[in-house]
Design a protein around this motif. Structure first.
Motif, PDB file in Angstrom:
ATOM      1  N   PRO A 273      35.040  -6.768 -20.293  1.00 17.28           N
ATOM      2  CA  PRO A 273      36.357  -7.415 -20.161  1.00 17.28           C
ATOM      3  C   PRO A 273      36.493  -8.699 -20.986  1.00 17.28           C
ATOM      4  O   PRO A 273      37.607  -9.154 -21.206  1.00 17.28           O
ATOM      5  CB  PRO A 273      36.434  -7.730 -18.652  1.00 17.28           C
ATOM      6  CG  PRO A 273      35.421  -6.844 -18.005  1.00 17.28           C
ATOM      7  CD  PRO A 273      34.333  -6.682 -19.010  1.00 17.28           C
ATOM      8  N   PHE A 274      35.381  -9.275 -21.412  1.00 12.94           N
ATOM      9  CA  PHE A 274      35.460 -10.499 -22.203  1.00 12.94           C
ATOM     10  C   PHE A 274      35.818 -10.215 -23.666  1.00 12.94           C
ATOM     11  O   PHE A 274      35.969 -11.145 -24.453  1.00 12.94           O
ATOM     12  CB  PHE A 274      34.131 -11.266 -22.142  1.00 12.94           C
ATOM     13  CG  PHE A 274      32.926 -10.442 -22.499  1.00 12.94           C
ATOM     14  CD1 PHE A 274      32.569 -10.241 -23.818  1.00 12.94           C
ATOM     15  CD2 PHE A 274      32.157  -9.863 -21.508  1.00 12.94           C
ATOM     16  CE1 PHE A 274      31.463  -9.475 -24.155  1.00 12.94           C
ATOM     17  CE2 PHE A 274      31.031  -9.105 -21.828  1.00 12.94           C
ATOM     18  CZ  PHE A 274      30.689  -8.910 -23.151  1.00 12.94           C
TER      19      PHE A 274
ATOM     20  N   TYR B  21      36.930 -13.457 -26.033  1.00 12.80           N
ATOM     21  CA  TYR B  21      37.523 -14.690 -25.529  1.00 12.80           C
ATOM     22  C   TYR B  21      36.512 -15.822 -25.730  1.00 12.80           C
ATOM     23  O   TYR B  21      35.322 -15.660 -25.481  1.00 12.80           O
ATOM     24  CB  TYR B  21      37.883 -14.555 -24.052  1.00 12.80           C
ATOM     25  CG  TYR B  21      39.053 -13.650 -23.788  1.00 12.80           C
ATOM     26  CD1 TYR B  21      40.356 -14.070 -24.011  1.00 12.80           C
ATOM     27  CD2 TYR B  21      38.860 -12.347 -23.303  1.00 12.80           C
ATOM     28  CE1 TYR B  21      41.439 -13.229 -23.776  1.00 12.80           C
ATOM     29  CE2 TYR B  21      39.937 -11.503 -23.060  1.00 12.80           C
ATOM     30  CZ  TYR B  21      41.222 -11.957 -23.302  1.00 12.80           C
ATOM     31  OH  TYR B  21      42.291 -11.123 -23.073  1.00 12.80           O
TER      32      TYR B  21
ATOM     33  N   CYS C 186      31.912 -19.741 -19.216  1.00 13.43           N
ATOM     34  CA  CYS C 186      33.275 -19.765 -18.691  1.00 13.43           C
ATOM     35  C   CYS C 186      34.221 -19.610 -19.884  1.00 13.43           C
ATOM     36  O   CYS C 186      34.174 -20.404 -20.820  1.00 13.43           O
ATOM     37  CB  CYS C 186      33.550 -21.074 -17.960  1.00 13.43           C
ATOM     38  SG  CYS C 186      32.421 -21.388 -16.583  1.00 13.43           S
TER      39      CYS C 186
ATOM     40  N   ASN D 283      40.129 -17.451 -20.884  1.00 14.02           N
ATOM     41  CA  ASN D 283      41.076 -16.733 -20.040  1.00 14.02           C
ATOM     42  C   ASN D 283      40.789 -16.908 -18.552  1.00 14.02           C
ATOM     43  O   ASN D 283      41.424 -16.280 -17.711  1.00 14.02           O
ATOM     44  CB  ASN D 283      41.079 -15.244 -20.400  1.00 14.02           C
ATOM     45  CG  ASN D 283      39.751 -14.570 -20.088  1.00 14.02           C
ATOM     46  OD1 ASN D 283      38.726 -15.237 -19.995  1.00 14.02           O
ATOM     47  ND2 ASN D 283      39.773 -13.265 -19.918  1.00 14.02           N
TER      48      ASN D 283
ATOM     49  N   SER E 210      37.883 -16.205 -16.969  1.00  7.65           N
ATOM     50  CA  SER E 210      36.810 -15.337 -16.474  1.00  7.65           C
ATOM     51  C   SER E 210      35.452 -15.914 -16.846  1.00  7.65           C
ATOM     52  O   SER E 210      35.347 -16.865 -17.626  1.00  7.65           O
ATOM     53  CB  SER E 210      36.955 -13.927 -17.054  1.00  7.65           C
ATOM     54  OG  SER E 210      36.821 -13.954 -18.464  1.00  7.65           O
TER      55      SER E 210
ATOM     56  N   VAL F 184      31.181 -14.780 -17.771  1.00  2.00           N
ATOM     57  CA  VAL F 184      30.302 -13.705 -18.194  1.00  2.00           C
ATOM     58  C   VAL F 184      28.883 -14.244 -18.231  1.00  2.00           C
ATOM     59  O   VAL F 184      28.627 -15.330 -18.748  1.00  2.00           O
ATOM     60  CB  VAL F 184      30.724 -13.156 -19.575  1.00  2.00           C
ATOM     61  CG1 VAL F 184      30.782 -14.252 -20.634  1.00  2.00           C
ATOM     62  CG2 VAL F 184      29.765 -12.063 -20.024  1.00  2.00           C
TER      63      VAL F 184
ATOM     64  N   GLN G  25      35.497 -20.856  -7.487  1.00  3.56           N
ATOM     65  CA  GLN G  25      35.816 -19.940  -8.567  1.00  3.56           C
ATOM     66  C   GLN G  25      37.260 -20.097  -9.039  1.00  3.56           C
ATOM     67  O   GLN G  25      37.539 -20.108 -10.241  1.00  3.56           O
ATOM     68  CB  GLN G  25      35.576 -18.491  -8.124  1.00  3.56           C
ATOM     69  CG  GLN G  25      35.777 -17.473  -9.224  1.00  3.56           C
ATOM     70  CD  GLN G  25      34.878 -17.724 -10.417  1.00  3.56           C
ATOM     71  OE1 GLN G  25      33.698 -18.000 -10.272  1.00  3.56           O
ATOM     72  NE2 GLN G  25      35.450 -17.639 -11.609  1.00  3.56           N
ATOM     73  N   GLU G  26      38.201 -20.225  -8.114  1.00  2.00           N
ATOM     74  CA  GLU G  26      39.606 -20.360  -8.496  1.00  2.00           C
ATOM     75  C   GLU G  26      39.845 -21.663  -9.258  1.00  2.00           C
ATOM     76  O   GLU G  26      40.537 -21.683 -10.288  1.00  2.00           O
ATOM     77  CB  GLU G  26      40.496 -20.316  -7.253  1.00  2.00           C
ATOM     78  CG  GLU G  26      41.982 -20.385  -7.574  1.00  2.00           C
ATOM     79  CD  GLU G  26      42.855 -20.286  -6.327  1.00  2.00           C
ATOM     80  OE1 GLU G  26      44.074 -20.437  -6.447  1.00  2.00           O
ATOM     81  OE2 GLU G  26      42.285 -20.057  -5.234  1.00  2.00           O
TER      82      GLU G  26
ATOM     83  N   SER H 298      38.377 -21.414 -12.701  1.00  2.00           N
ATOM     84  CA  SER H 298      39.211 -20.613 -13.582  1.00  2.00           C
ATOM     85  C   SER H 298      40.345 -21.457 -14.157  1.00  2.00           C
ATOM     86  O   SER H 298      40.660 -21.373 -15.359  1.00  2.00           O
ATOM     87  CB  SER H 298      39.774 -19.409 -12.819  1.00  2.00           C
ATOM     88  OG  SER H 298      40.655 -18.664 -13.622  1.00  2.00           O
TER      89      SER H 298
END
Length: 294
Positions: free
Chosen positions: A95-96, A117, A133, A136, A138, A140, A162-163, A166
């Motif tokens: 997804p990255f 990203y 980090c 976007n 997310s 990885v 986490q929120e 982000s």
């Protein structure tokens, strides 16, 4: 008039013309068979296979993993898989990856550009793994087989946030690269007045207190101070202030987040910072005036 003379004799069938049509059909049949034979020979020959695959732009995944996921490897059919299918496979698993561009150059050469990203910060997880980090929002985990230069800030004390992390990553993506590279550490530093408060440490020697919400609007002030002033403590909340380390009391100690003294001080933060900012901004003009009088 003689009735025999009025009769017409029908023409005989053109047998040579019928033979000509059969010959044309035979020629076309032989031509089709020849094309099919050439196709079979081509797809069985090495010229129809992939001879080289070049991966460009990957940072968070190894070439071996990309090869396994995409199916692009030497010896596989050059026309066996479409560029769109290769891109969909890679993006579905990683997804990255923002986008994938596949360029095929006949014969046998395939060049794949991986657009990921961008990383805006790094963090050491509880299990000792390093993770990036991304812009976007997310994260990885970095593969141990990859050699990564950690030129971005390190995040500390962000467990269970986490929120908030982000949101911070998306804000960091808007910071100029030069200033972002100067930030060495970002600590989660909440208080009762500012639950999203953070503390930044720069490689140029500054200590900055701000919040995730204010970071976008205050970054221009931070850039101006870092470039023109000596190292010191910068506060960027509802009001801005800057105090060089040389002006701080020698006995002053840093108050840790969550303490009663800090929470009580937050109630009067805005007014105090406004007064400090006004006092500090007046210091420089006064100094210039004294130098001119001399």
């Amino acid at each position: 008039m003689n009735p025999l003379q009025a009769r017409t004799i029908p023409p005989l069938p053109d047998k040579p013309q019928k033979k000509k049509r059969k010959a044309t059909k035979l020629i076309w049949l032989l031509f089709v068979l020849f094309i099919v034979l050439l196709g079979v020979l081509f797809f069985r020959s090495p010229i129809s296979k992939i001879s080289q695959v070049r991966w460009i732009g990957e940072h968070f995944v190894t070439k071996a993993d990309l090869t396994e996921t995409s199916g692009l490897r030497p010896g596989e059919p050059f026309f066996g898989t479409s560029s769109k299918a290769v891109a969909e496979r890679i993006q579905a698993k990683y997804p990255f990856v923002k986008s994938v561009q596949v360029n095929k150059q006949f014969p046998g050469s395939v060049e794949v550009h991986i657009h990921e990203y961008a990383a805006v910060a790094y963090e050491l997880t509880a299990d000792g793994m390093m993770q990036a980090c991304l812009e976007n929002g997310s994260v990885v985990k970095l593969d141990e087989r990859l050699k990564t230069v950690l030129e971005k800030p390190m995040l500390t004390q962000w467990d269970g946030q986490q929120e908030m992390k982000s949101k911070l990553s998306k804000e960091l993506a808007n910071i100029p690269k030069g200033l972002l590279a100067d930030i060495s550490e970002i600590r989660f530093y909440p208080s009762s007045s500012y639950p999203d408060r953070i503390k930044l440490y720069t490689r140029s020697g500054f200590e900055v207190v701000t919040s995730v919400a204010f970071l976008h609007d205050k970054i221009a002030y931070l850039s101006g101070v870092v470039e023109t002033q000596e190292p010191g403590r910068i506060t960027m909340l509802k009001a801005d202030s800057y105090i060089p380390y040389s002006s701080l009391p020698a006995s002053e100690e840093e108050v840790e987040p969550g303490s009663e003294v800090e929470d009580a001080a937050d109630a009067g933060t805005d007014s105090q910072e406004a007064n400090d900012s006004g006092t500090e901004n007046q210091m420089e003009p006064d100094a210039e005036k004294n130098s001119q009088d001399e």
